[in-house]
Design an enzyme around this catalytic site. Structure first.
Site, PDB file in Angstrom:
ATOM      1  N   ASP A 204       1.777  -5.359  -5.230  1.00 59.63           N
ATOM      2  CA  ASP A 204       3.098  -5.513  -4.532  1.00 59.63           C
ATOM      3  C   ASP A 204       3.168  -5.096  -2.909  1.00 59.63           C
ATOM      4  OD1 ASP A 204       3.155  -2.673  -4.459  1.00 59.63           O
ATOM      5  OD2 ASP A 204       5.013  -2.437  -5.804  1.00 59.63           O
ATOM      6  N   ASP A 206       5.130  -2.184  -0.758  1.00 59.13           N
ATOM      7  CA  ASP A 206       5.977  -1.172  -0.546  1.00 59.13           C
ATOM      8  C   ASP A 206       6.577  -0.743   0.577  1.00 59.13           C
ATOM      9  OD1 ASP A 206       5.460  -0.180  -3.690  1.00 59.13           O
ATOM     10  OD2 ASP A 206       3.418  -0.339  -2.858  1.00 59.13           O
ATOM     11  N   ASP A 297       8.927  -3.541  -3.187  1.00 60.95           N
ATOM     12  CA  ASP A 297       9.822  -2.424  -3.305  1.00 60.95           C
ATOM     13  C   ASP A 297      10.300  -2.000  -2.093  1.00 60.95           C
ATOM     14  OD1 ASP A 297       9.250  -2.374  -6.161  1.00 60.95           O
ATOM     15  OD2 ASP A 297       7.447  -0.987  -5.871  1.00 60.95           O
TER      16      ASP A 297
HETATM   17  P1  ATP Z   1      -0.856  -1.534  -5.615  1.00 58.52           P
HETATM   18  O1  ATP Z   1      -1.674  -1.811  -4.307  1.00 58.52           O
HETATM   19  O2  ATP Z   1      -1.370  -2.175  -6.836  1.00 58.52           O
HETATM   20  O3  ATP Z   1       0.482  -1.727  -5.414  1.00 58.52           O
HETATM   21  P2  ATP Z   1       0.220   1.186  -4.995  1.00 58.52           P
HETATM   22  O4  ATP Z   1      -0.727   2.428  -4.828  1.00 58.52           O
HETATM   23  O5  ATP Z   1       0.743   0.566  -3.914  1.00 58.52           O
HETATM   24  O6  ATP Z   1      -0.840   0.105  -5.623  1.00 58.52           O
HETATM   25  P3  ATP Z   1       2.580   1.202  -6.337  1.00 58.52           P
HETATM   26  O7  ATP Z   1       2.770   1.062  -8.193  1.00 58.52           O
HETATM   27  O8  ATP Z   1       3.170   0.040  -5.586  1.00 58.52           O
HETATM   28  O9  ATP Z   1       1.066   1.587  -6.361  1.00 58.52           O
HETATM   29  O10 ATP Z   1       3.407   2.586  -6.330  1.00 58.52           O
HETATM   30  C1  ATP Z   1       3.014   3.138  -4.793  1.00 58.52           C
HETATM   31  C2  ATP Z   1       3.621   4.538  -4.658  1.00 58.52           C
HETATM   32  O11 ATP Z   1       4.835   4.556  -5.240  1.00 58.52           O
HETATM   33  C3  ATP Z   1       2.867   5.672  -5.790  1.00 58.52           C
HETATM   34  O12 ATP Z   1       2.437   6.665  -5.096  1.00 58.52           O
HETATM   35  C4  ATP Z   1       3.873   5.918  -6.694  1.00 58.52           C
HETATM   36  O13 ATP Z   1       3.737   7.118  -7.155  1.00 58.52           O
HETATM   37  C5  ATP Z   1       5.246   5.742  -6.252  1.00 58.52           C
HETATM   38  N1  ATP Z   1       6.345   5.203  -6.973  1.00 58.52           N
HETATM   39  C6  ATP Z   1       6.020   4.017  -7.697  1.00 58.52           C
HETATM   40  N2  ATP Z   1       7.212   3.774  -8.646  1.00 58.52           N
HETATM   41  C7  ATP Z   1       7.910   5.281  -8.466  1.00 58.52           C
HETATM   42  C8  ATP Z   1       9.170   5.617  -8.919  1.00 58.52           C
HETATM   43  N3  ATP Z   1       9.636   4.944  -9.990  1.00 58.52           N
HETATM   44  N4  ATP Z   1       9.406   7.070  -8.615  1.00 58.52           N
HETATM   45  C9  ATP Z   1       8.809   7.413  -7.629  1.00 58.52           C
HETATM   46  N5  ATP Z   1       7.692   6.985  -7.217  1.00 58.52           N
HETATM   47  C10 ATP Z   1       7.191   5.769  -7.495  1.00 58.52           C
HETATM   48 MN    MN Z   2       2.116  -0.844  -4.173  1.00 56.90          MN
HETATM   49 MN    MN Z   3       5.325  -0.260  -5.849  1.00 56.63          MN
END
Ligand code: ATP
Ligand code: MN
Ligand code: MN
Length: 373
Positions: A204, A206, A297
């Site tokens: 995703d 962020d 997100d």
């Molecule tokens: P990817 O590249 O697969 O998206 P990512 O490291 O960006 O990997 P994400 O699941 O998008 O992973 O999460 C990004 C960050 O946001 C992580 O550090 C996670 O701890 C934080 N995070 C995700 N969901 C929540 C939540 N519901 N509450 C607090 N922090 C969150």
């Molecule tokens: Mn992510």
């Molecule tokens: Mn995310």
């Protein structure tokens, strides 16, 4: 025959937040195997085992060279008997029977397919499997009730299971920036998550949004969402209100990593590269093959909590978990994406940057590109 003097011995500190973990992983085969077992444990609601495998994988990710002999692992932290057995099998036989049989198992395959639907967690998937639902076809035939998120997830299943590229993340950054400055001039948008850590792909995109003047960010999310929606950029969105109150919540809930920021989980309708214009303000794409769905997100934070939110949303998930464990176990502090509370001094420790948070925690500063634990 191994010359003892040539065996490289490794040494790493025990918390992932004390280590520099780049994307340059010298032990991909081993860490993929351990990550698969972690995923299987998490999907089976065995979080403790999941974390143990994640920690073991993270130690191997931090090593400066490939592991070639078990003797090199002597003294390394977080490598339990089970992980060591898996590593030994792979070093000796090129594969681990446990990993291979897990990968092939009907249950694991079904859990992967079903939780691959946005909005479906391991509990829902498990219930469906017990009802004899193992794939998308059976789900559609079953008449199971899906909530709005799951319906969107099923509808865009293929797109959402295809990795998002950095180029797509950049295109979405432009759109989000346009939306945010249109509804609140001076507001700032930062790319967080895996892309901030330097990853070239992700599941995703962020974003963290703030405004340099405290309070100006209030009410921002609904305006941003309205702008994006009216320009045709959103296929799905669910906004959750900010529910954080320092007095009521802090210093509490260190066991939960859910934060209480105003956030929006969304699915963007992104024009394919050829279709993307120079100006991004209106999404004009019509035909189904001219766009694709991407998970995005959005999180809004007041500037006073921005450093904590940035640290908390940059990840990796294990790095975050280890930071909170370090804070609690080694420093008697509670860290969240909102604040840092010092239990001995009974007060919050302010920070305006990630560097200050690491300093409060008595840790060397680790930049985002080295948080890939
Ligand atoms: P990817 O590249 O697969 O998206 P990512 O490291 O960006 O990997 P994400 O699941 O998008 O992973 O999460 C990004 C960050 O946001 C992580 O550090 C996670 O701890 C934080 N995070 C995700 N969901 C929540 C939540 N519901 N509450 C607090 N922090 C969150
Ligand atoms: Mn992510
Ligand atoms: Mn995310």
């Amino acid at each position: 025959q191994i010359n003892e003097a040539e065996v490289v011995l490794f040494s790493v500190p025990s918390y992932a937040c004390q280590r520099r973990t780049t994307l340059d992983n010298h032990n991909v085969t081993l860490t993929d195997a351990l990550s698969l077992l972690a995923e299987n444990a998490e999907l089976s609601d065995e979080d403790g085992r999941g974390v143990a495998f994640r920690r073991a994988a993270a130690v191997l990710k931090a090593l400066p060279a490939p592991v070639t002999a078990m003797s090199q692992l002597t003294g390394l932290p977080c490598l339990g008997d089970h992980s060591l057995r898996v590593i030994k099998d792979i070093l000796e036989n090129e594969a681990s029977d446990e990993v291979e049989s897990t990968k092939q198992s009907d249950r694991f395959k079904a859990l992967k397919v079903l939780t691959g639907i946005f909005g479906v967690g391991s509990k829902t998937a498990d219930r469906w499997i017990r009802d004899g639902i193992h794939n998308l076809h059976q789900l559609q035939e079953s008449g199971a009730t899906l909530n709005r998120a799951q319906q969107a997830g099923l509808e865009h299943y293929n797109d959402l299971n295809q990795q998002v590229t950095k180029a797509e993340a950049d295109a979405i950054t432009e759109i989000v920036q346009e939306a945010v400055v249109s509804v609140l001039p001076g507001a700032q948008v930062v790319l967080t998550g895996g892309f901030r850590r330097g990853k070239q792909t992700g599941h995703d995109v962020d974003f963290l949004i703030t405004h340099p003047e405290e309070g100006r960010e209030v009410g921002l999310m609904p305006k941003v969402v309205f702008w994006l929606e009216s320009q045709g950029f959103l296929l799905y969105q669910k906004t959750t209100r900010n529910s954080y109150l320092e007095v009521k919540d802090g210093p509490g809930r260190p066991s939960s990593n859910m934060d209480r920021f105003e956030r929006c989980l969304s699915i963007f309708k992104l024009a394919k590269k050829e279709e993307r214009g120079i100006k991004v303000t209106v999404n004009t794409v019509k035909t189904r093959d001219s766009w694709r769905a991407v998970r995005v997100d959005l999180v809004v934070s007041p500037i006073s909590q921005f450093a904590f939110a940035l640290l908390g949303w940059t990840g990796s998930k294990l790095f975050e978990r280890e930071l909170r464990r370090w804070a609690g176990h080694e420093k008697a502090m509670s860290l969240s994406s909102h604040a840092l509370y010092d239990n001995k001094q009974s007060r919050y420790l302010r920070a305006a940057s990630e560097e200050e948070i690491f300093a409060h925690l008595g840790l060397e500063y680790i930049p985002p590109s080295e948080r890939n634990a």
